[in-house]
Design an enzyme around this catalytic site. Structure first.
Site, PDB file in Angstrom:
ATOM      1  N   HIS A   1       4.733  -4.588   2.911  1.00 43.07           N
ATOM      2  CA  HIS A   1       4.596  -5.144   4.263  1.00 43.07           C
ATOM      3  C   HIS A   1       3.677  -6.365   4.290  1.00 43.07           C
ATOM      4  CE1 HIS A   1       6.296  -1.667   6.595  1.00 43.07           C
ATOM      5  NE2 HIS A   1       6.005  -1.031   5.476  1.00 43.07           N
TER       6      HIS A   1
ATOM      7  N   CYS B   1      10.798  -3.922   3.929  1.00 43.55           N
ATOM      8  CA  CYS B   1      10.734  -2.458   3.896  1.00 43.55           C
ATOM      9  C   CYS B   1      12.105  -1.855   4.217  1.00 43.55           C
ATOM     10  CB  CYS B   1       9.637  -1.941   4.833  1.00 43.55           C
ATOM     11  SG  CYS B   1       9.241  -0.192   4.571  1.00 43.55           S
TER      12      CYS B   1
ATOM     13  N   GLU C   1       3.481  -8.309   6.718  1.00 44.02           N
ATOM     14  CA  GLU C   1       3.046  -8.440   8.120  1.00 44.02           C
ATOM     15  C   GLU C   1       1.879  -7.512   8.466  1.00 44.02           C
ATOM     16  OE1 GLU C   1       5.655  -4.848   8.395  1.00 44.02           O
ATOM     17  OE2 GLU C   1       5.504  -6.631   7.130  1.00 44.02           O
TER      18      GLU C   1
END
Length: 233
Positions: free
Chosen positions: A180, A93, A182
């Site tokens: 993302h 990001c 994560e």
């Protein structure tokens, strides 16, 4: 394997009860044999050398790369040093946007506003560490800024209809993604619920409806591990 986690922001405190802050999110995403060494760049805590760790991972941030914080310019300098010395690097990001800016590309707010929810990203460049290989990956997006051009020395890695430059490779030792891997769906849902006015009511509603889709976050986690593992080996 020691990876330097270059922190440039944090999950909102109102949402950390779900899966923690970025150190916990990345620790849970990556293999248990990965040791994350934390460097708070936004607090001017920089590594003394790019050789302190086996590789480097730069986190997301709620800041924009064009904000006037002095640490952002210092972080750009650090990324140029890592690339020049061919230290392995993955940017997520903000980490995708900052390396593009460090290489001379423009990063600005997208004309159509926020990209949120689960999106499909076409993989347009293949690399040996993409094990297993995929033509597309589904990941959670949460960004308003976008990279507007592939910088010199880089190749397009991934794209989507709403984000034409969603990933880059820089040589054989650095790559980035805009979405993302994560993020877990519960975190994205909580953040969207708190950002309805910011994102827009209908857009937030539509994005939350996508969060039940299967994700390829563990596939991309495997790519990150294979990338660093191959270079460390």
């Amino acid at each position: 394997m020691r990876l330097g986690l270059l922190l440039v922001g944090h999950v909102a405190e109102t949402s950390t009860h779900i899966a923690g802050d970025y150190p916990e999110l990345f620790a849970n995403l990556l293999a248990p044999d990965v040791e994350l060494v934390r460097y708070d760049l936004d607090q001017d805590r920089f590594p003394d050398s790019g050789r302190e760790c086996d590789g480097w991972l730069l986190s997301p941030s709620r800041c924009s790369v064009y904000d006037a914080h002095p640490w952002i310019a210092s972080a750009e300098d650090l990324l140029r040093e890592l690339l020049a010395t061919e230290r392995p690097y993955v940017g997520i990001c903000f980490g995708h946007q900052l390396v593009a800016r460090a290489l001379g590309a423009r990063v600005e707010r997208a004309d159509d506003g926020w990209q949120v929810g689960v999106h499909d990203y076409e993989i347009v460049t293949r690399r040996p560490w993409m094990r297993p290989p995929r033509d597309t990956v589904a990941l959670i997006a949460s960004h308003e800024d976008q990279v507007l051009a592939v910088p010199d020395g880089a190749e397009l890695l991934a794209r989507s209809p709403g984000c034409p430059i969603a990933g880059l490779t820089i040589g054989e030792r650095a790559w980035t993604v805009q979405p993302h891997p994560e993020f877990v769906p519960a975190l994205a849902d909580d953040l969207l619920g708190r950002r309805i006015e910011l994102v827009g009511g209908q857009k937030a509603h539509d994005a939350r409806a996508t969060l039940g889709r299967p994700l390829d976050r563990l596939v991309v986690a495997g790519w990150i591990g294979a990338f660093f593992g191959d270079l460390a080996g």
